[in-house]
Design a protein around this motif. Structure first.
Motif, PDB file in Angstrom:
ATOM      1  N   LEU A   9     114.311  47.545  10.928  1.00 25.83           N
ATOM      2  CA  LEU A   9     113.985  48.226  11.867  1.00 25.83           C
ATOM      3  C   LEU A   9     115.089  49.436  12.419  1.00 25.83           C
ATOM      4  N   GLN A  10     116.169  48.795  12.627  1.00 26.73           N
ATOM      5  CA  GLN A  10     117.441  49.714  12.943  1.00 26.73           C
ATOM      6  C   GLN A  10     117.892  50.415  11.872  1.00 26.73           C
ATOM      7  N   ARG A  11     117.940  50.093  10.506  1.00 25.89           N
ATOM      8  CA  ARG A  11     118.370  50.849   9.423  1.00 25.89           C
ATOM      9  C   ARG A  11     117.296  52.010   9.509  1.00 25.89           C
ATOM     10  N   ALA A  12     116.044  51.736   9.567  1.00 30.35           N
ATOM     11  CA  ALA A  12     115.139  53.021   9.269  1.00 30.35           C
ATOM     12  C   ALA A  12     115.291  54.004  10.562  1.00 30.35           C
ATOM     13  N   LEU A  13     115.362  53.323  11.486  1.00 30.98           N
ATOM     14  CA  LEU A  13     115.401  54.345  12.891  1.00 30.98           C
ATOM     15  C   LEU A  13     116.705  55.251  12.594  1.00 30.98           C
ATOM     16  N   ASN A  14     117.812  54.720  12.187  1.00 29.04           N
ATOM     17  CA  ASN A  14     119.011  55.444  11.840  1.00 29.04           C
ATOM     18  C   ASN A  14     118.723  56.586  10.748  1.00 29.04           C
TER      19      ASN A  14
ATOM     20  N   LEU B 233     116.293  57.826   9.789  1.00 39.43           N
ATOM     21  CA  LEU B 233     115.027  58.897  10.423  1.00 39.43           C
ATOM     22  C   LEU B 233     115.479  59.567  11.544  1.00 39.43           C
ATOM     23  N   ASN B 234     116.705  59.589  11.948  1.00 36.90           N
ATOM     24  CA  ASN B 234     117.040  60.436  13.249  1.00 36.90           C
ATOM     25  C   ASN B 234     117.817  61.756  13.067  1.00 36.90           C
ATOM     26  N   ARG B 235     117.310  62.208  11.742  1.00 37.32           N
ATOM     27  CA  ARG B 235     117.721  63.767  11.458  1.00 37.32           C
ATOM     28  C   ARG B 235     119.310  63.920  11.553  1.00 37.32           C
ATOM     29  N   GLY B 236     120.092  63.014  11.088  1.00 36.17           N
ATOM     30  CA  GLY B 236     121.416  62.931  11.203  1.00 36.17           C
ATOM     31  C   GLY B 236     122.005  63.062  12.682  1.00 36.17           C
ATOM     32  N   GLY B 237     121.332  62.207  13.622  1.00 38.46           N
ATOM     33  CA  GLY B 237     121.783  62.128  14.950  1.00 38.46           C
ATOM     34  C   GLY B 237     121.310  63.249  15.787  1.00 38.46           C
ATOM     35  N   ARG B 238     120.650  64.165  15.403  1.00 37.57           N
ATOM     36  CA  ARG B 238     120.131  65.442  16.148  1.00 37.57           C
ATOM     37  C   ARG B 238     118.920  64.616  17.328  1.00 37.57           C
ATOM     38  N   ASP B 239     118.156  63.593  16.687  1.00 39.40           N
ATOM     39  CA  ASP B 239     117.097  63.147  17.802  1.00 39.40           C
ATOM     40  C   ASP B 239     117.719  62.121  18.602  1.00 39.40           C
ATOM     41  N   TYR B 240     118.576  61.415  18.115  1.00 36.79           N
ATOM     42  CA  TYR B 240     119.261  60.096  19.023  1.00 36.79           C
ATOM     43  C   TYR B 240     120.321  59.527  18.016  1.00 36.79           C
ATOM     44  N   GLY B 241     121.359  59.469  18.759  1.00 37.75           N
ATOM     45  CA  GLY B 241     122.467  58.766  17.855  1.00 37.75           C
ATOM     46  C   GLY B 241     122.261  57.531  17.214  1.00 37.75           C
ATOM     47  N   ASP B 242     122.882  57.200  16.176  1.00 35.27           N
ATOM     48  CA  ASP B 242     122.878  55.946  15.336  1.00 35.27           C
ATOM     49  C   ASP B 242     122.911  54.763  16.289  1.00 35.27           C
ATOM     50  N   ILE B 243     122.157  53.979  16.037  1.00 34.90           N
ATOM     51  CA  ILE B 243     122.388  52.607  16.731  1.00 34.90           C
ATOM     52  C   ILE B 243     122.853  51.493  15.816  1.00 34.90           C
ATOM     53  N   ALA B 244     123.521  50.483  16.293  1.00 32.43           N
ATOM     54  CA  ALA B 244     124.524  49.298  15.836  1.00 32.43           C
ATOM     55  C   ALA B 244     123.147  48.568  14.988  1.00 32.43           C
ATOM     56  N   VAL B 245     123.271  48.264  13.726  1.00 31.01           N
ATOM     57  CA  VAL B 245     122.447  47.554  13.120  1.00 31.01           C
ATOM     58  C   VAL B 245     122.990  45.886  13.442  1.00 31.01           C
ATOM     59  N   ASP B 246     122.682  45.445  14.654  1.00 30.74           N
ATOM     60  CA  ASP B 246     123.445  44.304  15.076  1.00 30.74           C
ATOM     61  C   ASP B 246     122.259  43.471  15.088  1.00 30.74           C
ATOM     62  N   ARG B 247     120.823  43.571  14.636  1.00 27.33           N
ATOM     63  CA  ARG B 247     119.863  42.695  14.224  1.00 27.33           C
ATOM     64  C   ARG B 247     119.487  42.186  15.615  1.00 27.33           C
ATOM     65  N   VAL B 248     119.473  42.878  16.665  1.00 29.49           N
ATOM     66  CA  VAL B 248     119.075  42.410  18.163  1.00 29.49           C
ATOM     67  C   VAL B 248     118.406  43.631  18.773  1.00 29.49           C
ATOM     68  N   ILE B 249     117.028  43.456  18.959  1.00 29.19           N
ATOM     69  CA  ILE B 249     116.180  44.477  19.918  1.00 29.19           C
ATOM     70  C   ILE B 249     116.814  44.624  21.518  1.00 29.19           C
ATOM     71  N   GLY B 250     117.532  45.379  21.631  1.00 32.13           N
ATOM     72  CA  GLY B 250     118.019  45.665  22.971  1.00 32.13           C
ATOM     73  C   GLY B 250     117.584  47.158  23.432  1.00 32.13           C
TER      74      GLY B 250
ATOM     75  N   ARG C 169     106.299  52.669   6.779  1.00 34.73           N
ATOM     76  CA  ARG C 169     106.467  52.571   5.285  1.00 34.73           C
ATOM     77  C   ARG C 169     108.042  52.338   5.109  1.00 34.73           C
ATOM     78  N   ALA C 170     108.967  52.998   5.916  1.00 35.31           N
ATOM     79  CA  ALA C 170     110.540  52.982   5.761  1.00 35.31           C
ATOM     80  C   ALA C 170     110.811  51.374   5.708  1.00 35.31           C
ATOM     81  N   VAL C 171     110.341  50.599   6.857  1.00 35.19           N
ATOM     82  CA  VAL C 171     110.684  49.246   7.098  1.00 35.19           C
ATOM     83  C   VAL C 171     109.876  48.268   5.534  1.00 35.19           C
ATOM     84  N   ASP C 172     108.708  48.611   5.398  1.00 38.28           N
ATOM     85  CA  ASP C 172     108.224  48.072   3.948  1.00 38.28           C
ATOM     86  C   ASP C 172     108.957  48.433   2.966  1.00 38.28           C
ATOM     87  N   SER C 173     109.454  49.709   2.796  1.00 41.80           N
ATOM     88  CA  SER C 173     110.128  49.901   1.556  1.00 41.80           C
ATOM     89  C   SER C 173     111.474  48.891   1.674  1.00 41.80           C
TER      90      SER C 173
END
Length: 175
Positions: A93-98, A100-117, A141-145
């Protein structure tokens, strides 16, 4: 979701190629022992399996918080958590969100720490509210991939896993 996992996983199994060893209702002997069950795996009560699924694979990783925002995504993350571990599911989930954030324009990258915070949930909320009607299905679809790629990698790295690859992929196929 839990009923679907239990139905798919079936009753007792002890496949020689499965590193998890004995399982019942999809719960491995190791997990059952970690959570207090000491009896024969063939006799693990369904209710105890449901309790383990609820506590360890749904509530502990905070998939209930994801479900409030994206129920189909939460169901898929639950399935991945059961099969691969909650940390891997959340990492997907974290990798997919990162990605899909349009190079950080939508929101900054989040740590792929494997914790939902809070940061993961904030990124998820932003993505869902700003990317339109198809946002959840695109994220799914990104997560499934990522999940599919991991299954292929597992089969490539350990030929015994080829015995499971078709089944891993088959039950995840979406219409």
């Amino acid at each position: 979701m839990i009923d679907a996992v239990i139905a798919r996983e079936g009753g007792y199994s002890n496949h020689p190629a499965d590193r998890g060893g004995e399982t019942r209702w999809g719960i491995t002997k190791g997990v059952a022992r970690q959570h207090g069950y000491q009896g024969a795996m063939r006799l693990l009560p369904r209710e105890q399996a449901v309790d383990i699924y609820t506590r360890i694979y749904w509530l502990r990783p905070r998939l209930d918080d994801v479900a409030k925002r994206a129920p189909a995504l939460a169901a898929e993350l639950f399935d991945i958590a059961v099969n691969m571990g909650a940390g891997i599911a959340i990492g997907f989930l974290q990798r997919a969100l990162n990605a899909l954030n349009r190079g950080g324009r939508d929101y900054g990258d989040i740590a792929v720490d494997r914790v939902i915070g809070p940061k993961t949930l904030a990124a998820l909320e932003y993505f869902l509210s700003h990317r339109g009607q198809k946002a959840e299905s695109v994220l799914l679809r990104a997560v499934d991939s990522l999940q599919g790629a991991r299954y292929i990698s597992l089969a490539e790295s350990r030929p015994a896993n080829e015995a499971f690859l078709y089944g891993w992929l088959a039950h995840r196929t979406r219409p």
